[in-house]
Structure formats: structure tokens, C-alpha cells
Design an enzyme around this catalytic site. Structure first.
Site, PDB file in Angstrom:
ATOM      1  N   GLU A 437      77.453 101.687 -44.234  1.00 40.04           N
ATOM      2  CA  GLU A 437      78.736 102.362 -44.452  1.00 40.04           C
ATOM      3  C   GLU A 437      79.359 102.887 -43.156  1.00 40.04           C
ATOM      4  O   GLU A 437      79.600 104.077 -42.995  1.00 40.04           O
ATOM      5  CB  GLU A 437      78.548 103.490 -45.476  1.00 40.04           C
ATOM      6  CG  GLU A 437      78.232 102.929 -46.849  1.00 40.04           C
ATOM      7  CD  GLU A 437      77.964 103.979 -47.908  1.00 40.04           C
ATOM      8  OE1 GLU A 437      78.311 103.735 -49.083  1.00 40.04           O
ATOM      9  OE2 GLU A 437      77.397 105.040 -47.586  1.00 40.04           O
ATOM     10  N   GLU A 522      72.790  98.330 -52.900  1.00 43.13           N
ATOM     11  CA  GLU A 522      72.752  99.528 -53.735  1.00 43.13           C
ATOM     12  C   GLU A 522      73.360  99.168 -55.088  1.00 43.13           C
ATOM     13  O   GLU A 522      74.382  98.480 -55.151  1.00 43.13           O
ATOM     14  CB  GLU A 522      73.527 100.686 -53.107  1.00 43.13           C
ATOM     15  CG  GLU A 522      72.935 101.207 -51.808  1.00 43.13           C
ATOM     16  CD  GLU A 522      73.729 102.366 -51.213  1.00 43.13           C
ATOM     17  OE1 GLU A 522      74.473 103.021 -51.973  1.00 43.13           O
ATOM     18  OE2 GLU A 522      73.605 102.607 -49.997  1.00 43.13           O
TER      19      GLU A 522
END
Length: 720
Positions: A437, A522
Site C-alpha cells: 500500500e 488480503e
């Protein structure tokens, strides 16, 4: 006091630190029981109690020459190393997910930058024929080092090893080490992970004594051809030297031995191959200049065939979790016992893969994954998520700010190199991950090209490839298409439809004709009543060959131990309980296990979804079923035994065993269960899968999962 301001300098990654190398601990030839590094007579462990002085306001409050003082002159207070100082009454805990804990203004951090001075004495029997190196395996966030009052160096990557040559600084006999640790530095912009923010020396510190001429680094390569394996080891010395070597199999039988200069090459005729289900390890012993290095080698080969990830030619599926170094009592300072407990629980619940979120875990952790059998996505210590909050909200237009800022390019490359070079000899590492991220930009393109040039034997992962800030990025730098939290419907109807999809501004989910493996790094967020849709995801993973698998967010709840209540029940705190700002409340309580590792019900659900075999009723009245083996390498009859039980109105009325037929990986076979159909009542049959033999972490007879079927029995109805 005045210090060189390395911690706010884009051009400085470290000062005087040694070049990156593979993790290993050298031994002396006389050493025995070399499985534990603490038994090495070349290692002087400095972990333990250090004198400690904390400064809330930062370095401005320190004495001018504090590094020349004795440990007791610095402070009479002590703190354990490894630990986090927030766990010992200094500073306060802070949990944030996305936001930076300070204003975004790189390279600067707040002037009032809390710091801690660590000091301790240690003894060295100095030998002029040897060199001495001090190793810090984890320090958050950056630190300066002095030995005997002399400045040695500086480093700023929290979750990677920093090594310094201290030969010219140490004396024969008593010595003093002083370490100044700052809470924040420029590296903190690259360490904005979703976790409690803690500080200090949180992994082991030790000194290595080594011959002047020694093996500095080595890189183990394995390849397979025509049923044979070739092991190549590239060796780098501090000076010209030779190495005597011997290779042993997993039963300690010597396979071969010899002498080499810069390269060892060994052919193994009938190799036993490493995989997560059968983690066979060979031992390479390398002797050079009076020291010995023991290296565990897993022979395995990673390939991609038409978008399918294979290990040793077999397609594999990741049944994974994301794992932080987290302990409610010790913070980041997890022990070997903590790591083993996590791995044991994972084995008990059919986890076979781990993504290290979002930094390299302890170097001992990947060794354990080699030994016990887990696939690892080894992630570099990079997350810049907070860039999206620059306007007080969440705005993806800023996602690539750091990723495209070439001032950060050396730091991003340095962190990725440290990860790759430390763990390059670990067979469990299936993929390198460049971070998490942080958007995408030229900094990651350059780093990714370096990884692919340095280690072509593994795959390269980076989920944020798809945030391109409106540019035309080089998507080819990674080997997998990785996403987070895409729905089963979207994956089935869009990802594998072959059509180009644009979900949102600047985010591409796939391209027409892109045949790379697909995975969810994820998914199925485990907060509250989560994880959800595990069965739906399982079916999709096995429906599409290119769908390599997925990793639940996340393994454990993050929380801080806060004593017990009046009934003796332990209490744990989460974000906001420390009156910190900003914070992300209870968003850290989102794991498959509680902070003390008690399994959530969601973990039990995960376990049964990922049971090693599944049964389907073909002719249930006559006890005829089909067994499907979802394992990737192991025949079902070698892995499980099967017990069955029939219950009527909640009471077990019949029990028995059934012989498990040979069912090759990914294949199916028929099985007959010899039960008698009940005459009436609410009736079910349950097939229970038990482990056939003892394994390192689970015993013979351990329950691995079950299937349950309702029997077609008419229930008698009684009138009152």
C-alpha cells in the site's frame, strides 16, 4: 546536543554499515549442538538488561557527550533488550492504520522527536587475527552507535539487520556500547504499516568474532533436471580463501564432500524435494579459515506454467494468512516460543502459506518456515499508506507521491535489497514482495528490475502495481496479479473473463490477455464476525487454475495487555485507549486469533474450509462417497485416516473406521462407509479426517477436518 542529521537526509541510508548479506551464524569447529545460534562460541549475545535514558523532547535534552559516559552515568534505570520502550512505561502506545502519526513533510519529522539512549558494558577477548561485528536485527526507527565513546555508524531500517565492523573500536577486555534510538526519522515515511507504533531495540543484538579472511556472503541455487538436482553455491570472501564442504541428507548421511574456491556445485541423483507438505532439508557444512557455517537447503524449483504457479512441477494453492510480529505482552519483541506457537496453530488449522505483513519477520522465523513447511511471501519494510490522507480525507490521487518521488528511490531500493539478500537462501520464500500500500511509480519499477536481475528463481509480488496515478507504468515488473478484497462475483465474472476492467480511477484490475497467476494478498477481513465467504472463495480458487490462492487479513488481534479484572480475566487495550491522536480505534482487532492466541471461531471455520480432503455423497443410502484430495503433493492414504459417526437426534448411535483409498493430489476416488441407515429421527453422518502419522507440530490422530451429511430418514411425528 548536535548530531549529524542523518535521520532527515534523503541521501543517507546508513553510515559505515556492512554490505548486505545472507543471514547465518558462524561456529567454531569445536562447537557442538549447532542447531541453536546461542551455542556458537563466535557469538557474544548482548541481549539482556541495558541502562536506559528516555527523552520525551528528543536529543536536545541529552548531555553534550552522553556517549562518552558509563552506562550507570547515563542512567541507573534499565530496560530489557529486546523490547519496546512503550511496554516499559516510556512514551505511549499509538495505533494507526492509514494516517501518519506526524505531519506529512518529508524529509522532516517533528523537532520534539522522542528518543532513548541504551548503554551496556560487554567483554571481548580480542584476538588480532580476528574481526568483530555487531549486529542489530531490529531497531525502530533509526539509531546511532558508539563503542567506547567513538562514533561507529548509523542505520534506519527497522525490520532488517544492521551490521557494523567494530574491530578498530573494541579493546581486549571491558568495552561499552551506547545506542541512541530515535522514534521517528525519514524512514518512518516508509514504515506506515497498519499496527501499533512502538519504538526501541526489539530484536536481538550480538557480536560475531570472525577470522580476518572469512566467507562474507553466499547464495544457494537449486535446479531440477531429468530427475536430478543441482545445488550451486556462489561464495564471496572478505579476501581470497578456500572452502571445505560436505552435504548431508535429512537423515545425516553424507552425500558428498570436497573443496571449492568461489563456487560449490553438487549433483544429487535422487533428491528428496522440499515443499510445504513435506519440508525435507539437506545440510551443507562449509569450513573456511577455522570457522564453520551450517546451511539448511531445501531443493525445490518454482515455475509458472500458463499462469499456474508450480513447485517442483506440481500446481500449488496458497491457503494463507497475513502475519505481523505482535505480542500483547512484549509488542514487537516476539520470542522463538511466540513464533513457534503461531506456526503450530497455523498447522493445526490447515494454513500452508504466510505473507509477512508488512516487513521482514525475524530471520529465525523464515528458518522455522523452512523446517515446518510453509510457503512465504517475504515482504520488504515499506508502506506509505498515509500519503492518501494529505487533504484530511482519503484521496487515491496522492497514492504514488512517494513511489514516484525519486528522492526516495535509494531508500526503497535499499529496503528491498536488505530483505532479498538476508533471506535469499530460504526455500520457504516463494515470492519477494516489494512492500504494501505505497502506490506505484518509478521507485518501485527500478527496485523491481533489480530483484528480477538478482534472483530470477522466485516470483516478484507487489499489489499496489495497479495504482498508477494516471501514468503508463511498467506492469511487467511483477510476476503475479495481486489484489485485495475483490468479491467472489467480481473475480469470477471479471478477472477471469479475459476482458479489460477499470474498477475506479487509476486502478486496473486486469488486462485482456494477461495470463499471469492471480492471487488475493488480503481477503476475507477477519474482524468482528469475519472472516466471511471463505467457502465461496475456496470454490473459486479451485475453479480457476490461475487463481493461486489467498491470504486472510489477518492472523492475530493486535492489542496491549492491561492487567486483569477483579475476576482474574486478562484485559487488552486497542487504539484510542492511550489517548493518542490520530488513532484507528479497534481496527487492529481483526485477527483469526485473540491477542493471547486463543482461536476465534473464524479460525475454526477457516480450518474446515481448508481440510485436506473433501467428501461428496454419491449414493448416501448405500454409503457410497467420493473423496477429493486438495493436497498438492501427498496421497490421501499417506496423510489421513478416516473415522465416521452417525448421530440421531443429537446422539451418536454408530461409529467406525473406513479404509482410505489412494487418492493422488487434486484427484478423486470412491470410498464406501459401512453404516446402517437409521429408521427414523433427525439423522446425520459425519466423516472425520485424522492425521495418519506424527508430524513435527501435530500428533498422530489430530483432527484435520470433517464433512457432515444429512441422511434421508423420515422423522417420526408424535402427537401429544
Amino acid at each position: 546536543m548536535k548530531l549529524p542529521n542523518y535521520y532527515e537526509d534523503f541521501s543517507v541510508q546508513n553510515v559505515n554499515a556492512e554490505k548486505n548479506r545472507a543471514y547465518y551464524i558462524p561456529f567454531c569447529e569445536k562447537d557442538t549442538e549447532c542447531e541453536d545460534r546461542k551455542n556458537s562460541s563466535r557469538l557474544t549475545m548482548l541481549s539482556g538488561d541495558w541502562n536506559f535514558k528516555y527523552s520525551e523532547n528528543g536529543i536536545s535534552d541529552l548531555d553534550e557527550d552522553f556517549f562518552k559516559l558509563t552506562p550507570k552515568e547515563i542512567s541507573i534505570n534499565t530496560i530489557p533488550v529486546p523490547s519496546n520502550w512503550q511496554n516499559h512505561g516510556y512514551d505511549r502506545h499509538q495505533y494507526t492504520n492509514v494516517e501518519y502519526p506526524f505531519p506529512f513533510d518529508p524529509p522532516y519529522v517533528p523537532y520534539e522527536n522522542p528518543c532513548g539512549v541504551y548503554a551496556r558494558d560487554f567483554e571481548i577477548k580480542k584476538n588480532d587475527s580476528e574481526s568483530y561485528y555487531i549486529n542489530f536485527e531490529g531497531v525502530d526507527s533509526c539509531f546511532y552507535l558508539w563503542i567506547n565513546g567513538e562514533f561507529v555508524g548509523y542505520s534506519q531500517v527497522s525490520h532488517s539487520t544492521s551490521e557494523f565492523d567494530i574491530t578498530k573500536y573494541v579493546n581486549d577486555g571491558e568495552n561499552t556500547a551506547v545506542v541512541l534510538v530515535l522514534k521517528w526519522g525519514i524512514g518512518s515515511y516508509l514504515e506506515d504499516q497498519d499496527k501499533f507504533r512502538m519504538s526501541g531495540i526489539f530484536r536481538d543484538v550480538y557480536i560475531l568474532s570472525r577470522p580476518k579472511n572469512h566467507i562474507r556472503d553466499y547464495f544457494v541455487h537449486t535446479s531440477l533436471k531429468d530427475g536430478k538436482a543441482v545445488i550451486d553455491v556462489d561464495i564471496e570472501y572478505t579476501a581470497a580463501s578456500k572452502t571445505e564442504y560436505a552435504l548431508f541428507d535429512n537423515k545425516e548421511n553424507k552425500i558428498t564432500e570436497g573443496t571449492a574456491d568461489s563456487k560449490i556445485t553438487v549433483t544429487v541423483d535422487e533428491p528428496e524435494l522440499w515443499n510445504a507438505e513435506n519440508p525435507v532439508l539437506y545440510t551443507l557444512v562449509m569450513k573456511s579459515e577455522g570457522e564453520v557455517i551450517y546451511e539448511k537447503i531445501g531443493i525445490r524449483e518454482i515455475t509458472v506454467d500458463n499462469g499456474v504457479i508450480k513447485v517442483n512441477g506440481n500446481p500449488i494453492k496458497f491457503r494463507g494468512v497475513n502475519r505481523h510480529d505482535s505480542n500483547p505482552y512484549r509488542g514487537y519483541a516476539v520470542t522463538i516460543e511466540d513464533m513457534l506457537e503461531d506456526l503450530r496453530l497455523m498447522k493445526e488449522h490447515n494454513v500452508n502459506a504466510i505473507r509477512t505483513s508488512h516487513y521482514p519477520n525475524s530471520p529465525l522465523f523464515t528458518q522455522m518456515c523452512d523446517e515446518y513447511g510453509f510457503y512465504v511471501i517475504d515482504e520488504s519494510d515499506i508502506e506509505c499508506h498515509g500519503v492518501v490522507c494529505r487533504n484530511g480525507g482519503y484521496d487515491n490521487q496522492f497514492y504514488g507521491n512517494i513511489a514516484s518521488d525519486l528522492r526516495f528511490a535509494p531508500a526503497i531500493l535499499d529496503r528491498i535489497q536488505k530483505n532479498v539478500m538476508r533471506d535469499k537462501n530460504r526455500p520457504c520464500v516463494i515470492m519477494w514482495s516489494m512492500g504494501n500500500e505505497s502506490g506505484f511509480g518509478e521507485c518501485f519499477v527500478r527496485a523491481g528490475k533489480w530483484v528480477k536481475s538478482y534472483d530470477s528463481s522466485r516470483l516478484l509480488h507487489y499489489e499496489n502495481m495497479w495504482y498508477d496515478e494516471g501514468t503508463d507504468p511498467d506492469f511487467s515488473v511483477t510476476d503475479v496479479i495481486s489484489e485485495m478484497y475483490s468479491s467472489p462475483k467480481f473475480i469470477d465474472e471479471q478477472i477471469f473473463s479475459g476482458e479489460e476492467v477499470r474498477m475506479a480511477k487509476n486502478r486496473f484490475n486486469c488486462f485482456k490477455g494477461d495470463n499471469r497467476p492471480y492471487m488475493l494478498c488480503e481477503y476475507s477481513h477477519a474482524m468482528g464476525n469475519g472472516p466471511g465467504d471463505l467457502e465461496e472463495y475456496f470454490n473459486l480458487i479451485h475453479k480457476h487454475d490461475r487463481f493461486a490462492g489467498a491470504f486472510v487479513w489477518e492472523w492475530c488481534d493486535h492489542a496491549i495487555y492491561n492487567g486483569t479484572d477483579k475476576d482474574g480475566k486478562e484485559m487488552f487495550l486497542y487504539g484510542g485507549d492511550f489517548k493518542e491522536y490520530p488513532h484507528s480505534s479497534n481496527f487492529c482487532v481483526d485477527g483469526l486469533v485473540y491477542p493471547d492466541r486463543t482461536p476465534h471461531t473464524g479460525l475454526k471455520g477457516f480450518k474446515n474450509v481448508n481440510r485436506p480432503v473433501r467428501a461428496f455423497a454419491e449414493d448416501i443410502v448405500n454409503g457410497e462417497f467420493t473423496l477429493w484430495n486438495i493436497l498438492d503433493f501427498t496421497d490421501a492414504d499417506k496423510e489421513i485416516t478416516l473415522e465416521w459417526e452417525v448421530s440421531v437426534d443429537g446422539e451418536v448411535t454408530q461409529r467406525g473406521n473406513a479404509s482410505v483409498p489412494s487418492v493422488k493430489p487434486h484427484e478423486r476416488a470412491s470410498i464406501k462407509i459401512p453404516f446402517t441407515m437409521p429408521e427414523s429421527g433427525s439423522a446425520y453422518i459425519r466423516l472425520i479426517y485424522l492425521q495418519k502419522e506424527d508430524k513435527a507440530m501435530t500428533p498422530k490422530g489430530f483432527e484435520l477436518g470433517f464433512d457432515q451429511f444429512k441422511l434421508p430418514v423420515e422423522r417420526e411425528c408424535f402427537m401429544p
